[in-house]
Design a protein around this motif. Structure first.
Motif, PDB file in Angstrom:
ATOM      1  N   ILE B  95       0.777  -1.270  -0.011  1.00  0.00           N
ATOM      2  CA  ILE B  95       0.117  -0.056   0.039  1.00  0.00           C
ATOM      3  C   ILE B  95       0.746   1.283  -0.055  1.00  0.00           C
ATOM      4  CG2 ILE B  95      -0.387   0.536   2.324  1.00  0.00           C
ATOM      5  CD1 ILE B  95      -3.021  -0.130  -0.370  1.00  0.00           C
ATOM      6  N   THR B  96       2.110   1.111   0.775  1.00  0.00           N
ATOM      7  CA  THR B  96       2.839   2.197   0.641  1.00  0.00           C
ATOM      8  C   THR B  96       3.415   2.516  -0.625  1.00  0.00           C
ATOM      9  OG1 THR B  96       3.700   1.505   2.814  1.00  0.00           O
ATOM     10  CG2 THR B  96       4.940   3.472   1.751  1.00  0.00           C
ATOM     11  N   VAL B  97       3.810   1.643  -1.393  1.00  0.00           N
ATOM     12  CA  VAL B  97       4.498   1.792  -2.636  1.00  0.00           C
ATOM     13  C   VAL B  97       3.371   2.288  -3.695  1.00  0.00           C
ATOM     14  CG1 VAL B  97       5.597   0.470  -4.740  1.00  0.00           C
ATOM     15  CG2 VAL B  97       6.293   0.035  -2.250  1.00  0.00           C
ATOM     16  N   PHE B  98       2.249   1.748  -3.480  1.00  0.00           N
ATOM     17  CA  PHE B  98       1.071   1.909  -4.506  1.00  0.00           C
ATOM     18  C   PHE B  98       0.775   3.480  -4.269  1.00  0.00           C
ATOM     19  CE2 PHE B  98      -3.598   2.496  -4.535  1.00  0.00           C
ATOM     20  CZ  PHE B  98      -3.709   2.546  -5.878  1.00  0.00           C
ATOM     21  N   THR B  99       0.502   3.924  -3.146  1.00  0.00           N
ATOM     22  CA  THR B  99      -0.197   5.139  -3.100  1.00  0.00           C
ATOM     23  C   THR B  99       1.281   6.308  -3.362  1.00  0.00           C
ATOM     24  OG1 THR B  99       0.360   5.040  -0.414  1.00  0.00           O
ATOM     25  CG2 THR B  99      -2.032   4.929  -1.272  1.00  0.00           C
ATOM     26  N   VAL B 128      12.054   0.430  -3.909  1.00  0.00           N
ATOM     27  CA  VAL B 128      13.151   0.043  -3.309  1.00  0.00           C
ATOM     28  C   VAL B 128      13.039   0.239  -1.722  1.00  0.00           C
ATOM     29  CG1 VAL B 128      15.727   0.657  -2.513  1.00  0.00           C
ATOM     30  CG2 VAL B 128      14.989   0.674  -4.848  1.00  0.00           C
ATOM     31  N   ASN B 129      12.557   1.334  -1.227  1.00  0.00           N
ATOM     32  CA  ASN B 129      12.170   1.544   0.054  1.00  0.00           C
ATOM     33  C   ASN B 129      11.297   0.642   0.729  1.00  0.00           C
ATOM     34  OD1 ASN B 129      14.056   3.316   0.290  1.00  0.00           O
ATOM     35  ND2 ASN B 129      12.628   5.344   0.662  1.00  0.00           N
ATOM     36  N   GLY B 130      10.055   0.329  -0.173  1.00  0.00           N
ATOM     37  CA  GLY B 130       9.020  -0.754   0.274  1.00  0.00           C
ATOM     38  C   GLY B 130       9.666  -1.871   0.283  1.00  0.00           C
ATOM     39  N   ALA B 131      10.502  -2.412  -0.576  1.00  0.00           N
ATOM     40  CA  ALA B 131      11.231  -3.596  -0.346  1.00  0.00           C
ATOM     41  C   ALA B 131      12.099  -3.749   1.079  1.00  0.00           C
ATOM     42  CB  ALA B 131      12.265  -4.000  -1.436  1.00  0.00           C
ATOM     43  N   ALA B 168       5.523  -5.766  -8.483  1.00  0.00           N
ATOM     44  CA  ALA B 168       5.168  -5.260  -9.780  1.00  0.00           C
ATOM     45  C   ALA B 168       3.695  -4.987  -9.791  1.00  0.00           C
ATOM     46  CB  ALA B 168       5.132  -6.648 -10.473  1.00  0.00           C
ATOM     47  N   TRP B 169       2.821  -5.411  -8.846  1.00  0.00           N
ATOM     48  CA  TRP B 169       1.365  -4.964  -8.977  1.00  0.00           C
ATOM     49  C   TRP B 169       1.417  -3.909  -8.439  1.00  0.00           C
ATOM     50  CZ3 TRP B 169      -2.995  -6.200 -10.890  1.00  0.00           C
ATOM     51  CH2 TRP B 169      -4.198  -6.044 -10.025  1.00  0.00           C
ATOM     52  N   ALA B 170       1.905  -3.540  -7.212  1.00  0.00           N
ATOM     53  CA  ALA B 170       1.894  -2.089  -6.685  1.00  0.00           C
ATOM     54  C   ALA B 170       2.488  -0.975  -7.730  1.00  0.00           C
ATOM     55  CB  ALA B 170       2.788  -1.913  -5.344  1.00  0.00           C
ATOM     56  N   GLY B 172       2.881  -1.303 -10.839  1.00  0.00           N
ATOM     57  CA  GLY B 172       1.931  -1.172 -12.218  1.00  0.00           C
ATOM     58  C   GLY B 172       0.608  -0.517 -11.839  1.00  0.00           C
ATOM     59  N   LEU B 173       0.090  -0.621 -10.818  1.00  0.00           N
ATOM     60  CA  LEU B 173      -1.329   0.199 -10.413  1.00  0.00           C
ATOM     61  C   LEU B 173      -0.987   1.682 -10.086  1.00  0.00           C
ATOM     62  CD1 LEU B 173      -2.964  -2.320  -7.997  1.00  0.00           C
ATOM     63  CD2 LEU B 173      -3.689  -1.628 -10.403  1.00  0.00           C
ATOM     64  N   GLY B 174       0.381   1.991  -9.515  1.00  0.00           N
ATOM     65  CA  GLY B 174       0.741   3.426  -9.172  1.00  0.00           C
ATOM     66  C   GLY B 174       1.031   4.063 -10.498  1.00  0.00           C
ATOM     67  N   TYR B 175       1.777   3.519 -11.234  1.00  0.00           N
ATOM     68  CA  TYR B 175       2.288   4.172 -12.398  1.00  0.00           C
ATOM     69  C   TYR B 175       0.967   4.311 -13.284  1.00  0.00           C
ATOM     70  CZ  TYR B 175       7.292   3.433 -12.113  1.00  0.00           C
ATOM     71  OH  TYR B 175       8.794   3.213 -11.675  1.00  0.00           O
ATOM     72  N   PHE B 176       0.060   3.667 -13.309  1.00  0.00           N
ATOM     73  CA  PHE B 176      -1.204   3.370 -14.279  1.00  0.00           C
ATOM     74  C   PHE B 176      -1.818   4.938 -13.920  1.00  0.00           C
ATOM     75  CE2 PHE B 176      -5.808   2.597 -15.276  1.00  0.00           C
ATOM     76  CZ  PHE B 176      -5.617   2.600 -16.645  1.00  0.00           C
ATOM     77  N   LEU B 177      -2.259   4.889 -12.535  1.00  0.00           N
ATOM     78  CA  LEU B 177      -3.077   6.009 -11.954  1.00  0.00           C
ATOM     79  C   LEU B 177      -2.315   7.254 -11.717  1.00  0.00           C
ATOM     80  CD1 LEU B 177      -5.113   4.221  -9.516  1.00  0.00           C
ATOM     81  CD2 LEU B 177      -6.027   5.052 -11.408  1.00  0.00           C
TER      82      LEU B 177
END
Lengths: 463, 274
Positions: B95-99, B128-131, B168-170, B172-177
Motif C-alpha cells: 500500500i505504501t509503494v502503490f499510494t 526500493v524503500n518498500g522492499a 510489480a502489482w503495486a 503497475g497500479l501506481g504508474y497507471f494511476l
C-alpha cells in the motif's frame, strides 16, 4: 563543424487559460461559468472576467506588438489554443555559446523546457549529441532536513551525474561553495545566501557536453555571481556547448558567441556577437600585444576566486605594455587612511593604486582604469599619464587615482586596467577583472547585485 | 566526447531499449532518492528506523488480541501472530509503494517542471524503500515462525518471487494511476475508499477458507490475495493454489507493463497540467 543540437520544425501548442490537455470543463467550471453568465444577464453588464475564448475568437483584433500573443500565433491552432512556438529550426554547432533572447512570453522559456525534455513538442522534434544538462533552477530537489553534503549528492545525481563523477568533484564543490564546516548542517539552518552558494556550487560543477542555462545566474550575492559567470566561461572555453536563455542582452553579450532572438514563438534572427566572439578567440584581450591565452587567464581566476582588493604579479606573469618596457606589478584598493581594503561605504572615497616598473628606458606610459558592474557592463573609464623619463630600469612608480565620494551606489564592481606606451598610442594591453570593489551601505554585510543605477556622482548646479 | 545521439520527436515516443538504457544510466538516482526518503522519514525521530518494525508489530499485536483472542477468527491452523504477520507485512509494503507511486507526479510537480530525469525513477525508488520495509518485517515473521517451530525452507525460498509479484502489482497500479491523479484530483478522493475496500477484499483479517464458494474466484484473480495465501500455505502445509499463483505472476507483470506504457505516454503532458 559537427552539430551539437539540431532543432527541426519544432512547434508547441498551448491552451489558453485552462490547463493543457483538459478536454472538457469540470463540474466546478461549468457551475461558475453558468453563474457568471446568469449574473451578466441579470445585471445587463459585462462580465469582469475576460474569457480566454473571447480573446482567441477574434485574432484579427490582436495586432499590437505590445500584446504578448500575436495574431499569427492563433493561425492553424484549434479554438482556445495558441502556438507558444511555431516551426522553430536551429542548428547549434559543437562548442558554440548561444544566447537565446526574447521578451517575456516570446516563447524562449517554452523552447528551453522542450530542449530540457521537460515537456514534449506538439510538432517536429530535435536531437542532440552527447549528454545534455539543463539548469532551469539551482538547488532543484534540495531538501531542508538534509545536510549540505547530502543535498550535493542528490542534486548532482538528479542532474544526471554518476556516483563516480560526484565523488571526484565533491571536494571541489565544497571548496567552491566556501561553506566549510557548515557543509554537515541541515540546510534549513542556512541563510538564503548560503543556500544559494551551495546550489550554485553544484550547478557550476556539472559535467556534460551541452549545458542549457536559464537566467538563474541573476540571483545570489554579487561576488559569488561573478564567480559563477567565470566558471561558466570556463565551460564555454573548454569546448562545451552552452545555451543561455536570458532577456538581459548584457549577460548574453558577455557569455555568448551567437545570439538567437525569439519573438512571438518564432526565430527572429540568429547573429554572431562580434564582441564576445572576438573575445573568445583573442583570449578576452584586445588586439595589441602582451597576449595572454584565455586558458591561462582563466587558470588565473581559478587560483583566487575570492573578492580581490589587491593583486600582485611576479616577474614572469606581469602584464607589460605592448613594447615591453613597462610592467604592472601590483594593483590594490586603498582607503583614505592608506589601508588596503575592498569594501567601502558610499560616503568613502576610494583610492585605486597601480605599481608600475620600468623594465627598460621608456619615456612614459598611459594607464586607463576601467570600471564595470559585476555582470560586465562597462560604466566608465579614466586615463592618466605616468612620466618615466627619469626612471632607471628596475625602478617602480605608483600611479594613484582617487575616486571622490559620493560616487558609487551600493553594488559590486569590477576594475580593470589598460596600459599603453606613450610612444605608441594605438596599441595597448588590457588587463580585465583585476580588482573587485564592493560598495555597501553601512550595516550591510555584502552588497546585492547593484541597483539599476550603479553610480551617483554629485555635480555642481547653479542658476 | 560521447557520440550518443538523443532524438526527441513529437510523433514518436522513446523505444523500450532506450528507456531501459536510460533507467540504467540513472540507477544511482534511484538509490539517491530512496536513501533521501529514508533519512527524511526518520529525521528527528527517537526510534528512527525501529519504526519499520514497530508499525507492523503493533498492528499485528492489536489484530491478534481483538480478532484472535476475542473473536477467535479461524486461522488455518496457524498461530495468530504468524497468521497476521505474513498478511500485514506484504500489505503495508504494497500500500505504501502503490499510494506513493500514484501521487509521485503530483507530489513532485515542482521538480518535474524544472528538470529532466526518467520519471519512472521516482516509483522505482519507492519500490526500493518498500522492499526494505518488507524485508525487515519478513525477518520478524521468520523469527516468530521459527519460535513456533513451523518455519519451512519453502517459505524462505518463495519469498523473492512473491515479493516480485507484490511489487510489480503495486508499481503497475501506481504508474497507471499517477497521470490520472495529476490531471483529475478526483482520483485522490476515490482511491482511499477503494483501498479500504481492497483491504477487506484481501484475506488479511481472515483466511480464504472462510469465503463462500461462489466468491472464491475473487481470491484467485487478486494477485495480492494469492501472495498472502501462499505465505500461509507454505507454513501450515496446505496445498498451494498454483492457478492463482500463475495468474498472479501474469497479472502483476502485465499490469506493470501496462502501467509503465500509460505512464510514459502521458507523463510529459502532465507537466503542462501540474
Amino acid at each position: 563543424m559537427t552539430w551539437a543540437i539540431q532543432v527541426e520544425g519544432l512547434s508547441k501548442l498551448y491552451r489558453l487559460g485552462r490547463g493543457h490537455g483538459q478536454k472538457f470543463d469540470n463540474f466546478y467550471q461549468v457551475v461558475t461559468d453558468a453563474g457568471l453568465a446568469l449574473a451578466e444577464r441579470l445585471t445587463g453588464g459585462r462580465s469582469r472576467r475576460i474569457l480566454p475564448e473571447r480573446l482567441a475568437a477574434r485574432p484579427g483584433e490582436i495586432q499590437s506588438e505590445h500584446l504578448v500573443l500575436s495574431a499569427a500565433q492563433f493561425e492553424g491552432a484549434p479554438e482556445g489554443h495558441f502556438w507558444a512556438l511555431k516551426d522553430i529550426s536551429l542548428r547549434i554547432e559543437e562548442g558554440q555559446r548561444v544566447g537565446i533572447i526574447g521578451r517575456n512570453g516570446s516563447g524562449k522559456s517554452t523552447l528551453l523546457k522542450i530542449l530540457s525534455r521537460i515537456t514534449r513538442p506538439t510538432e517536429g522534434g530535435f536531437r542532440f549529441r552527447g549528454h545534455l544538462i539543463s539548469l532551469l533552477e539551482v538547488g532543484t530537489g534540495f531538501h531542508p532536513d538534509l545536510s549540505g553534503r547530502e543535498n550535493i549528492y542528490i542534486n548532482a545525481k538528479i542532474n544526471g551525474m554518476t556516483d563516480a563523477q560526484v565523488r571526484r568533484k565533491f571536494d571541489e564543490i565544497v571548496d567552491f561553495s566556501e561553506l566549510g564546516v557548515q557543509i554537515d548542517t541541515p540546510i534549513k539552518r542556512y541563510s538564503s545566501g548560503m543556500y544559494m552558494r551551495l546550489a550554485f556550487s553544484v550547478a557550476a560543477h556539472l559535467e556534460s557536453e551541452i549545458l542549457v542555462v536559464d537566467e538563474v545566474l541573476a540571483v545570489g550575492d554579487a561576488g559569488f555571481q561573478r564567480k559563477c559567470l567565470d566558471k561558466m566561461l570556463e565551460i564555454g572555453n573548454s569546448g562545451r556547448t552552452l545555451l543561455f536563455v536570458s532577456h538581459d542582452m548584457d549577460a548574453v553579450r558577455k557569455l555568448c558567441t551567437t545570439a538567437v532572438e525569439i519573438s512571438h514563438g518564432r526565430v527572429l534572427s540568429q547573429r554572431r556577437l562580434e564582441a564576445a566572439a572576438a573575445g573568445a578567440e583573442a583570449g578576452d584581450i584586445q588586439p595589441g600585444a602582451g597576449q595572454q591565452p584565455v586558458a591561462a587567464a582563466i587558470a588565473d581566476y581559478s587560483l583566487d576566486r575570492r573578492m580581490r582588493s589587491e593583486r600582485e604579479w611576479d616577474e614572469a606573469g606581469a602584464p607589460r605594455t605592448p613594447s615591453g618596457t613597462v610592467s604592472v606589478r601590483r594593483a590594490w584598493l586603498e582607503d583614505a587612511a592608506g589601508g588596503v581594503r575592498g569594501s567601502y561605504s558610499p560616503a568613502e572615497e576610494v583610492g585605486v593604486r597601480l605599481e608600475l616598473r620600468a623594465e627598460a628606458a621608456s619615456p612614459g606610459c598611459r594607464v586607463r582604469l576601467e570600471v564595470a558592474t559585476v555582470t560586465g557592463r562597462s560604466l566608465f573609464s579614466t586615463s592618466g599619464r605616468v612620466g618615466l623619463e627619469d626612471a632607471q630600469p628596475g625602478a617602480s612608480r605608483v600611479v594613484r587615482c582617487r575616486i571622490p565620494a559620493p560616487f558609487f551606489n551600493p553594488g559590486a564592481f569590477r576594475l580593470g586596467f589598460a596600459v599603453a606606451d606613450e610612444a605608441r598610442p594605438g596599441a595597448e594591453t588590457v588587463i580585465r577583472d583585476v580588482l573587485d570593489l564592493v560598495v555597501a551601505a553601512p550595516g550591510e554585510v555584502e552588497a546585492g547585485g547593484g541597483g539599476d543605477v550603479p553610480l551617483a556622482p554629485v555635480f555642481d548646479w547653479s542658476s | 566526447m560521447s557520440t550518443r545521439i538523443t532524438t526527441v520527436s513529437a510523433s514518436r515516443g522513446p523505444s523500450l531499449r532506450g528507456l531501459l538504457a536510460e533507467l540504467w544510466a540513472y540507477r544511482s538516482l534511484v538509490w539517491a532518492f530512496s536513501s533521501r526518503d529514508l533519512k527524511i522519514k526518520y529525521f528527528q525521530t527517537i526510534f528512527g528506523p525501529l519504526w519499520i518494525i514497530l508499525t507492523p508489530l503493533i498492528t499485528v499485536g492489536v489484530m491478534t488480541f481483538v480478532l484472535g483472542l476475542m473473536i477467535k477468527v479461524p486461522s488455518d491452523d496457524l498461530p495468530y501472530l504468524v497468521f497476521y504477520l505474513v498478511a500485514i507485512v506484504p500489505w503495508l509494503s504494497f500500500i505504501t509503494v502503490f499510494t506513493q507511486t500514484m501521487t509521485s507526479l503530483e507530489a513532485h510537480g515542482a521538480l518535474l517542471n524544472k528538470i529532466y530525469f526518467p520519471r519512472l525513477v521516482i516509483g522505482a525508488s519507492y519500490a526500493v524503500n518498500g522492499a526494505i520495509d518488507f524485508l525487515v518485517g519478513f525477518a520478524a515473521a521468520v523469527a516468530v515462525a521459527a519460535a513456533y517451530g513451523i518455519l519451512t525452507p519453502q517459505f524462505l525460498l518463495a519469498m523473492p518471487v512473491l515479493l516480485a509479484i507484490q511489487m510489480a502489482w503495486a508499481l503497475g497500479l501506481g504508474y497507471f494511476l499517477a497521470p490520472y491523479n495529476a490531471q483529475f484530483r478526483d482520483v485522490k478522493h476515490i482511491v482511499p475508499l477503494l483501498i479500504q475496500l481492497y483491504y477487506f477484499a484481501c484475506p488479511i483479517l481472515y483466511a480464504v477458507s472462510l469465503a463462500p464458494a461462489w466468491a472464491k474466484w475473487l481470491y484467485t484473480v487478486n494477485p495480492l490475495a494469492s501472495v498472502i495465501t501462499t505465505y500461509r500455505s507454505l507454513l501450515n502445509g496446505h496445498p498451494l493454489d498454483w492457478t492463482g499463483l500463475a495468474w498472479a505472476l501474469v497479472a502483476s507483470f502485465g499490469m506493470l507493463a501496462w502501467g509503465v506504457a500509460v505512464f510514459m505516454r502521458k507523463e510529459q503532458e502532465m507537466v503542462d497540467v501540474l
